[in-house]
Write a protein that holds these residues in place. Structure first.
Motif, PDB file in Angstrom:
ATOM      1  N   PRO A 224       1.474 -11.164   9.397  1.00 46.24           N
ATOM      2  CA  PRO A 224       2.327 -10.629   8.336  1.00 46.24           C
ATOM      3  C   PRO A 224       1.849  -9.296   7.774  1.00 46.24           C
ATOM      4  O   PRO A 224       2.656  -8.459   7.385  1.00 46.24           O
ATOM      5  CB  PRO A 224       2.284 -11.719   7.257  1.00 46.24           C
ATOM      6  N   VAL A 225       0.539  -9.090   7.754  1.00 46.97           N
ATOM      7  CA  VAL A 225       0.008  -7.820   7.242  1.00 46.97           C
ATOM      8  C   VAL A 225       0.404  -6.687   8.184  1.00 46.97           C
ATOM      9  O   VAL A 225       0.900  -5.642   7.752  1.00 46.97           O
ATOM     10  CB  VAL A 225      -1.525  -7.887   7.062  1.00 46.97           C
TER      11      VAL A 225
ATOM     12  N   LYS B 254       3.549   1.655  -2.685  1.00 48.59           N
ATOM     13  CA  LYS B 254       3.473   0.441  -1.872  1.00 48.59           C
ATOM     14  C   LYS B 254       2.944   0.775  -0.479  1.00 48.59           C
ATOM     15  O   LYS B 254       2.132   0.044   0.077  1.00 48.59           O
ATOM     16  CB  LYS B 254       4.865  -0.193  -1.784  1.00 48.59           C
ATOM     17  N   GLU B 255       3.387   1.906   0.064  1.00 48.45           N
ATOM     18  CA  GLU B 255       2.924   2.320   1.380  1.00 48.45           C
ATOM     19  C   GLU B 255       1.413   2.559   1.381  1.00 48.45           C
ATOM     20  O   GLU B 255       0.719   2.183   2.318  1.00 48.45           O
ATOM     21  CB  GLU B 255       3.666   3.584   1.840  1.00 48.45           C
ATOM     22  N   ALA B 256       0.905   3.197   0.309  1.00 44.75           N
ATOM     23  CA  ALA B 256      -0.540   3.437   0.209  1.00 44.75           C
ATOM     24  C   ALA B 256      -1.299   2.117   0.106  1.00 44.75           C
ATOM     25  O   ALA B 256      -2.395   1.977   0.662  1.00 44.75           O
ATOM     26  CB  ALA B 256      -0.847   4.314  -1.003  1.00 44.75           C
ATOM     27  N   LEU B 257      -0.726   1.156  -0.564  1.00 47.01           N
ATOM     28  CA  LEU B 257      -1.353  -0.158  -0.697  1.00 47.01           C
ATOM     29  C   LEU B 257      -1.429  -0.861   0.660  1.00 47.01           C
ATOM     30  O   LEU B 257      -2.481  -1.391   1.037  1.00 47.01           O
ATOM     31  CB  LEU B 257      -0.571  -1.011  -1.701  1.00 47.01           C
ATOM     32  N   VAL B 258      -0.334  -0.846   1.400  1.00 44.83           N
ATOM     33  CA  VAL B 258      -0.328  -1.473   2.722  1.00 44.83           C
ATOM     34  C   VAL B 258      -1.314  -0.769   3.644  1.00 44.83           C
ATOM     35  O   VAL B 258      -2.076  -1.419   4.367  1.00 44.83           O
ATOM     36  CB  VAL B 258       1.100  -1.488   3.318  1.00 44.83           C
ATOM     37  N   LEU B 259      -1.352   0.548   3.596  1.00 47.71           N
ATOM     38  CA  LEU B 259      -2.317   1.303   4.385  1.00 47.71           C
ATOM     39  C   LEU B 259      -3.740   0.901   4.002  1.00 47.71           C
ATOM     40  O   LEU B 259      -4.597   0.710   4.867  1.00 47.71           O
ATOM     41  CB  LEU B 259      -2.119   2.800   4.176  1.00 47.71           C
ATOM     42  N   GLY B 260      -3.988   0.709   2.718  1.00 51.11           N
ATOM     43  CA  GLY B 260      -5.305   0.271   2.254  1.00 51.11           C
ATOM     44  C   GLY B 260      -5.696  -1.085   2.820  1.00 51.11           C
ATOM     45  O   GLY B 260      -6.850  -1.300   3.199  1.00 51.11           O
TER      46      GLY B 260
ATOM     47  N   LEU C  24       6.730  -8.041  -1.030  1.00 50.34           N
ATOM     48  CA  LEU C  24       5.615  -7.334  -1.638  1.00 50.34           C
ATOM     49  C   LEU C  24       6.126  -6.380  -2.717  1.00 50.34           C
ATOM     50  O   LEU C  24       6.919  -5.496  -2.438  1.00 50.34           O
ATOM     51  CB  LEU C  24       4.845  -6.545  -0.580  1.00 50.34           C
ATOM     52  N   THR C  25       5.689  -6.608  -3.940  1.00 51.83           N
ATOM     53  CA  THR C  25       5.988  -5.679  -5.028  1.00 51.83           C
ATOM     54  C   THR C  25       4.678  -5.327  -5.715  1.00 51.83           C
ATOM     55  O   THR C  25       3.729  -6.118  -5.723  1.00 51.83           O
ATOM     56  CB  THR C  25       6.950  -6.287  -6.073  1.00 51.83           C
ATOM     57  N   LEU C  26       4.637  -4.135  -6.275  1.00 51.99           N
ATOM     58  CA  LEU C  26       3.435  -3.710  -6.982  1.00 51.99           C
ATOM     59  C   LEU C  26       3.178  -4.611  -8.184  1.00 51.99           C
ATOM     60  O   LEU C  26       2.031  -4.910  -8.507  1.00 51.99           O
ATOM     61  CB  LEU C  26       3.560  -2.245  -7.395  1.00 51.99           C
ATOM     62  N   GLU C  27       4.254  -5.054  -8.836  1.00 55.25           N
ATOM     63  CA  GLU C  27       4.108  -5.934  -9.995  1.00 55.25           C
ATOM     64  C   GLU C  27       3.452  -7.260  -9.613  1.00 55.25           C
ATOM     65  O   GLU C  27       2.551  -7.736 -10.301  1.00 55.25           O
ATOM     66  CB  GLU C  27       5.484  -6.199 -10.651  1.00 55.25           C
ATOM     67  N   LEU C  28       3.909  -7.847  -8.510  1.00 48.08           N
ATOM     68  CA  LEU C  28       3.354  -9.127  -8.065  1.00 48.08           C
ATOM     69  C   LEU C  28       1.886  -8.978  -7.667  1.00 48.08           C
ATOM     70  O   LEU C  28       1.046  -9.813  -8.021  1.00 48.08           O
ATOM     71  CB  LEU C  28       4.170  -9.685  -6.897  1.00 48.08           C
TER      72      LEU C  28
ATOM     73  N   ALA D 176      -2.858  -8.113  -2.374  1.00 48.66           N
ATOM     74  CA  ALA D 176      -1.787  -7.607  -1.519  1.00 48.66           C
ATOM     75  C   ALA D 176      -1.770  -8.342  -0.183  1.00 48.66           C
ATOM     76  O   ALA D 176      -0.708  -8.737   0.308  1.00 48.66           O
ATOM     77  CB  ALA D 176      -1.958  -6.107  -1.299  1.00 48.66           C
ATOM     78  N   SER D 177      -2.941  -8.543   0.388  1.00 52.38           N
ATOM     79  CA  SER D 177      -3.036  -9.270   1.647  1.00 52.38           C
ATOM     80  C   SER D 177      -2.496 -10.685   1.492  1.00 52.38           C
ATOM     81  O   SER D 177      -1.747 -11.181   2.330  1.00 52.38           O
ATOM     82  CB  SER D 177      -4.498  -9.295   2.109  1.00 52.38           C
ATOM     83  N   SER D 178      -2.857 -11.317   0.401  1.00 57.17           N
ATOM     84  CA  SER D 178      -2.391 -12.672   0.121  1.00 57.17           C
ATOM     85  C   SER D 178      -0.867 -12.734   0.001  1.00 57.17           C
ATOM     86  O   SER D 178      -0.227 -13.624   0.562  1.00 57.17           O
ATOM     87  CB  SER D 178      -3.051 -13.169  -1.166  1.00 57.17           C
ATOM     88  N   VAL D 179      -0.287 -11.788  -0.707  1.00 60.72           N
ATOM     89  CA  VAL D 179       1.178 -11.759  -0.859  1.00 60.72           C
ATOM     90  C   VAL D 179       1.844 -11.575   0.495  1.00 60.72           C
ATOM     91  O   VAL D 179       2.798 -12.281   0.831  1.00 60.72           O
ATOM     92  CB  VAL D 179       1.613 -10.649  -1.845  1.00 60.72           C
ATOM     93  N   MET D 180       1.332 -10.642   1.302  1.00 59.27           N
ATOM     94  CA  MET D 180       1.936 -10.396   2.616  1.00 59.27           C
ATOM     95  C   MET D 180       1.814 -11.618   3.520  1.00 59.27           C
ATOM     96  O   MET D 180       2.744 -11.942   4.255  1.00 59.27           O
ATOM     97  CB  MET D 180       1.304  -9.169   3.272  1.00 59.27           C
TER      98      MET D 180
END
Length: 189
Positions: free
Chosen positions: A111-112, A56-62, A33-37, A21-25
């Motif tokens: 970006p993150v 997605k919000e929980a992922l970004v928070l993580g 950012l998509t959950l699939e990607l 996720a960090s890499s995508v952002m």
């Protein structure tokens, strides 16, 4: 199996997802950012991703929480390794050094943090809470709290300048600034 695949097998799935996720952002920005990607990059199923991060919000928070935890762990490590071993200024020096060492890659965090603000401004609450704790530590580090706070704000300013490309100083000047801030964090009230 190549060494990168073997290394990934030893990393917990949650960590792989956060790294992806960090890499995508960083590469594409929060809008892409998509959950699939993220699942694809992490080498997990979308269901596996949703097990750890239900949105997605929980992922970004993580991701924001992971960045904060890594920074905090680095500060703790530096406090333990402080050669002066005096109580005065150890926390402040560790904060300055960790911030300066991270400043060179701070532009990757932009970006993150922007993504976190894009998805949910409240996702930065854990970082705000961490900064409150860090500021408390800096003010109670045995130094003049004004002096140590000025050093912290200068270090943060460099970090933000590098993160957003706002006329950051060259390496030579950056090193001189670091040295001066570390002196501020050694003087006793």
């Amino acid at each position: 199996m190549d060494s990168q695949a073997r290394d990934q097998e030893n990393i917990p799935k949650r960590k792989l997802i956060l790294m992806a996720a960090s890499s995508v952002m960083k590469e594409l920005g929060g809008e892409q950012l998509t959950l699939e990607l993220v699942a694809k990059r992490a080498g997990v199923s979308k269901g596996g991703l949703l097990y750890h991060f239900p949105s997605k919000e929980a992922l970004v928070l993580g991701v924001v929480e992971e960045m904060t935890n890594v920074f905090e762990a680095d500060i703790a490590r530096r406090i333990e390794q402080d050669k002066d071993k005096e109580d005065c200024g150890r926390w402040s020096r560790a904060y300055i050094e960790s911030t300066f060492d991270d400043a060179g890659v701070g532009n990757e965090m932009g970006p993150v943090l922007s993504s976190a603000l894009f998805f949910n401004p409240e996702s930065l609450q854990s970082m705000r809470s961490a900064y409150e704790k860090w500021q408390h530590n800096i003010e109670n580090d045995g130094l003049d709290p004004v002096q140590s706070t000025i050093a912290r704000l200068a270090a943060d300013g460099l970090w933000f300048a590098e993160m957003f490309g706002l006329a950051p100083p060259d390496q030579d000047l950056k090193q001189k600034i670091r040295n001066q801030l570390l002196l501020y964090a050694k003087e006793v009230r």
